[in-house]
Structure formats: C-alpha cells, structure tokens
Design an enzyme around this catalytic site. Structure first.
Site, mmCIF file in Angstrom:
data_model
loop_
_atom_site.group_PDB
_atom_site.id
_atom_site.type_symbol
_atom_site.label_atom_id
_atom_site.label_comp_id
_atom_site.label_asym_id
_atom_site.label_seq_id
_atom_site.Cartn_x
_atom_site.Cartn_y
_atom_site.Cartn_z
ATOM 1 N N VAL A 58 90.528 29.600 68.393
ATOM 2 C CA VAL A 58 91.938 28.744 68.798
ATOM 3 C C VAL A 58 92.246 28.006 67.815
ATOM 4 O O VAL A 58 93.406 27.466 67.998
ATOM 5 C CB VAL A 58 91.459 28.266 70.107
ATOM 6 C CG1 VAL A 58 91.296 29.044 71.328
ATOM 7 C CG2 VAL A 58 90.165 27.185 69.821
ATOM 8 N N ASN A 84 89.815 26.221 77.511
ATOM 9 C CA ASN A 84 88.568 26.078 77.651
ATOM 10 C C ASN A 84 87.600 26.027 76.769
ATOM 11 O O ASN A 84 86.789 25.155 76.259
ATOM 12 C CB ASN A 84 87.717 27.129 78.840
ATOM 13 C CG ASN A 84 86.242 27.037 78.844
ATOM 14 O OD1 ASN A 84 85.735 26.268 79.322
ATOM 15 N ND2 ASN A 84 85.687 27.888 77.923
ATOM 16 N N SER A 137 86.578 16.598 79.697
ATOM 17 C CA SER A 137 85.204 15.847 79.735
ATOM 18 C C SER A 137 85.113 14.703 80.523
ATOM 19 O O SER A 137 86.209 14.070 80.598
ATOM 20 C CB SER A 137 84.546 16.130 78.707
ATOM 21 O OG SER A 137 83.391 15.471 78.622
ATOM 22 N N TYR A 150 84.367 14.368 69.359
ATOM 23 C CA TYR A 150 84.514 15.051 70.743
ATOM 24 C C TYR A 150 85.177 13.989 71.758
ATOM 25 O O TYR A 150 86.348 14.408 72.429
ATOM 26 C CB TYR A 150 83.229 15.162 71.220
ATOM 27 C CG TYR A 150 82.974 16.093 72.442
ATOM 28 C CD1 TYR A 150 83.226 17.343 72.816
ATOM 29 C CD2 TYR A 150 82.629 15.313 73.778
ATOM 30 C CE1 TYR A 150 83.011 18.065 73.986
ATOM 31 C CE2 TYR A 150 82.684 16.045 74.906
ATOM 32 C CZ TYR A 150 82.737 17.216 75.135
ATOM 33 O OH TYR A 150 82.665 17.819 76.241
ATOM 34 N N ALA A 152 87.338 11.533 71.263
ATOM 35 C CA ALA A 152 88.738 11.391 70.810
ATOM 36 C C ALA A 152 89.576 12.528 71.265
ATOM 37 O O ALA A 152 90.540 12.204 71.720
ATOM 38 C CB ALA A 152 88.673 11.269 69.256
ATOM 39 N N LYS A 154 88.750 14.720 73.768
ATOM 40 C CA LYS A 154 88.709 14.633 75.214
ATOM 41 C C LYS A 154 89.665 13.726 75.909
ATOM 42 O O LYS A 154 90.365 13.890 76.831
ATOM 43 C CB LYS A 154 87.199 14.684 75.855
ATOM 44 C CG LYS A 154 86.349 15.723 75.488
ATOM 45 C CD LYS A 154 87.036 17.293 75.724
ATOM 46 C CE LYS A 154 86.085 18.189 75.561
ATOM 47 N NZ LYS A 154 86.465 19.653 75.767
HETATM 48 P P1 NAD Z 1 79.522 26.941 75.600
HETATM 49 O O1 NAD Z 1 79.373 26.429 74.158
HETATM 50 O O2 NAD Z 1 78.621 27.336 76.373
HETATM 51 O O3 NAD Z 1 80.875 28.043 75.529
HETATM 52 C C1 NAD Z 1 82.195 27.999 74.550
HETATM 53 C C2 NAD Z 1 82.592 29.312 74.342
HETATM 54 O O4 NAD Z 1 83.672 29.060 73.576
HETATM 55 C C3 NAD Z 1 81.790 30.119 73.565
HETATM 56 O O5 NAD Z 1 81.799 31.390 74.039
HETATM 57 C C4 NAD Z 1 82.210 30.219 72.346
HETATM 58 O O6 NAD Z 1 81.971 31.233 71.339
HETATM 59 C C5 NAD Z 1 83.725 29.772 72.422
HETATM 60 N N1 NAD Z 1 84.108 28.997 71.029
HETATM 61 C C6 NAD Z 1 83.782 28.110 70.413
HETATM 62 N N2 NAD Z 1 84.598 28.003 69.571
HETATM 63 C C7 NAD Z 1 85.711 28.611 69.457
HETATM 64 C C8 NAD Z 1 86.775 28.866 69.029
HETATM 65 N N3 NAD Z 1 87.170 27.980 67.904
HETATM 66 N N4 NAD Z 1 87.933 29.568 69.482
HETATM 67 C C9 NAD Z 1 87.521 30.288 70.611
HETATM 68 N N5 NAD Z 1 86.203 30.300 71.073
HETATM 69 C C10 NAD Z 1 85.399 29.296 70.690
HETATM 70 O O7 NAD Z 1 80.377 25.729 76.118
HETATM 71 P P2 NAD Z 1 80.589 25.182 77.722
HETATM 72 O O8 NAD Z 1 79.914 24.514 77.967
HETATM 73 O O9 NAD Z 1 80.834 26.601 78.422
HETATM 74 O O10 NAD Z 1 82.170 24.296 77.508
HETATM 75 C C11 NAD Z 1 83.288 24.822 77.812
HETATM 76 C C12 NAD Z 1 84.251 23.657 77.753
HETATM 77 O O11 NAD Z 1 83.881 22.769 78.762
HETATM 78 C C13 NAD Z 1 84.447 23.009 76.394
HETATM 79 O O12 NAD Z 1 85.623 22.723 76.261
HETATM 80 C C14 NAD Z 1 83.485 21.681 76.537
HETATM 81 O O13 NAD Z 1 83.950 20.726 75.920
HETATM 82 C C15 NAD Z 1 83.850 21.439 78.138
HETATM 83 N N6 NAD Z 1 82.737 20.755 78.666
HETATM 84 C C16 NAD Z 1 81.551 21.041 78.720
HETATM 85 C C17 NAD Z 1 80.559 20.317 79.488
HETATM 86 C C18 NAD Z 1 79.104 20.677 79.379
HETATM 87 O O14 NAD Z 1 78.262 19.965 79.887
HETATM 88 N N7 NAD Z 1 78.664 22.017 79.161
HETATM 89 C C19 NAD Z 1 80.813 19.100 79.849
HETATM 90 C C20 NAD Z 1 82.205 18.661 79.897
HETATM 91 C C21 NAD Z 1 83.098 19.498 79.319
#
Ligand code: NAD
Length: 259
Positions: A58, A84, A137, A150, A152, A154
C-alpha cells in the site's frame, strides 16, 4: 436479482484484515483481499474460496493503482474499502529512531490509506453511496511512549477520516475510523516482546501492563473489530460517519513509563 456488493480489505491475508474479510464474506459481499505478502495471500485464498486477491504494497502508489485497475476490471464496482494494512513501526525513544524507519511507518500506515482512498472514492461516488473504514488504534487518543511514528499515523488517520466524512457525506459515503486496543494475535505478541526488550521487563509483565490500560482489563478479539466494521457498512450503520470508535474496553492511558 441485484448483484452482491463488493468490498476491498488491504493487508487482509492475515490478522485482523483476514477476520474482516471473513465477516464480509459471511455477510454476502464479494471480497477482494490485498496484501504485500504473496505467500500469506495464497494461503488466505486457499482457505477462502471465491475471494479475489492482489499482491500490493500500500506504500507503493503504482501497486495500489494497479490493484484498483484490476478490481475495477473484475467487478466494475466498489461498495466498501477497509484500509487495514499497517505496521507497528519501531519501538524506541524518538532520538533512537532512524529516519528510514519513521518514513516507512508513515508510508505504510498513512500514505497507504490515502493512496487507496483516492482511488476508492470515485468508485463509491459512482455507486451513490458506500463506506470507508480506516483501521486506526487506541493510540489515536493518547500519547504512546516509544511508538512515536505509529502514534503520529494513527492520530493523522482520525483527521483524514473526519475530513473525508465531510467531503463525502453529501454523496452518501460514510467514513469512520476504528480504534482497537490490544488485539490478541501474533502481532501484539511481537509488540509485547519488543516492548519488553526495550524496557528490560518480561513479556508477561508487559502483557499485564497492556491489560491494565483498559478499564475492562481486556485484550480485544479480531472478531470484535470485524463485527464493528461490518456494522458500520450495513444499513444499521447508515447514520454513522466521521467517528473514531474505540474497541478497547475503554483505554484509560497508554503512558506507563513508571510501571
Ligand atoms: P498483522 O501484522 O497481524 O497483519 C497485517 C497484515 O498487513 C499482514 O498480512 C501484512 O502482510 C500486511 N501488510 C503489512 N504491510 C503491508 C503493506 N505495506 N501493504 C500491504 N499489506 C501490508 O497486523 P494486525 O494486528 O492484523 O493489524 C491490522 C491493523 O490493525 C493495522 O493497521 C494495525 O495498526 C491495527 N491495529 C492493530 C492492533 C493490534 O493489537 N493487533 C491494535 C490496534 C490497531
């Protein structure tokens, strides 16, 4: 009979994005999953027959454009975008963060949402309505020591969300941000391990600190995030736009230097 709606989730091969994809499939959508990790995407496609996929970083505007061209060719419509894809970025004091790590976090977590939204918006407008869900987040509500890039991003996503909600509301397009707390899964395990190493604590101690950040002392399930994303895009969510919605048992603070 009318055609099923179409949704795109970025970073959907694993983690929260994959659970979101599954929720929309069960809700009757045709689902396109993109991810930077081609192997994970193949495993996802094998487990979810019927989805379409594209390998796309992305942060790469050309890759995002190619993904949207493919999506348009395949379906000729888009009803929902879930932005996402995201990375945790470095865990370090600001003076120890190298510019390349800062820039990569901004590129994936913030620029990626913009690159996808700018291509999704004309398609949503053409449908006369639809929904964008930006995964932010609970770090969007607080300062978060050691996670400056991160955090900044969010926060920026909330400003982006509110602005798009204003621009797109008159076209029937709703835009919301979801702000999960700590979501159970491998990603948070990695965050906890890095945080533990930086603070010279055990992962169990850091996990306990994270749980205590929530009034309800809980970790979130990916299904909780997916259910809210689905609700916001459904008819029941038709009046909700421009919101940053916590899914976190109410985070009280992320500043725990003294713990
Ligand atoms: P994860 O690391 O388990 O999965 C993220 C997915 O995104 C992976 O499949 C990865 O290959 C893909 N990805 C990474 N960089 C990418 C890129 N440049 N282009 C396309 N795809 C890419 O993460 P998650 O926990 O499933 O998090 C998903 C979203 O939720 C994120 O935006 C994260 O910041 C947010 N989030 C997560 C949490 C948490 O506790 N896990 C909390 C708050 C917010």
């Amino acid at each position: 009979m009318s055609e099923s709606p179409v949704m795109l989730v970025t970073g959907g091969a694993t983690g929260i994005g994959r659970v979101i994809a599954d929720r929309f499939i069960r809700g009757g959508y045709r689902v396109h999953v993109s991810d930077v990790d081609g192997d994970a995407l193949q495993r996802c496609a094998a487990a979810m027959p019927g989805i379409s996929t594209s390998v796309a970083d992305v942060a790469d505007v050309d890759a995002v454009n190619a993904m949207f061209d493919q999506l348009d060719k395949t379906y000729g419509r888009l009803d929902v975008l879930v932005n996402n894809a995201g990375i945790s970025g470095p865990t370090a004091a600001v003076e120890d963060i190298v510019p390349a790590d800062w820039e990569r976090t901004i590129a994936v977590d913030l620029n990626g949402q913009f690159y996808c939204a700018r291509r999704a918006v004309p398609m949503l407008k053409a449908r006369g309505g639809g929904s964008i869900v930006n995964i932010s987040s609970n770090a969007a509500f607080f300062g978060f020591p050691l996670r400056a890039p991160y955090t900044a991003c969010k926060w920026a996503m909330v400003g982006f969300t509110k602005t798009l909600a204003m621009e797109l509301g008159p076209f029937g397009v709703r835009v919301n941000a979801l702000c999960p707390g700590s979501v159970e899964g491998p990603r948070i395990d990695g965050v906890i391990e890095r945080d533990a190493a930086t603070r010279h604590k055990t992962p169990a101690e850091i996990r306990e600190i994270y749980a205590r950040q929530s009034s309800m002392r809980l970790f979130v399930k990916a299904e909780d995030v997916a259910n809210m994303a689905f609700f916001l895009c459904s008819a029941e969510g038709a009046t909700i736009s421009g919101q940053a919605i916590g899914i976190d048992g109410h985070t009280e603070s992320l500043s725990n230097w003294l713990d």
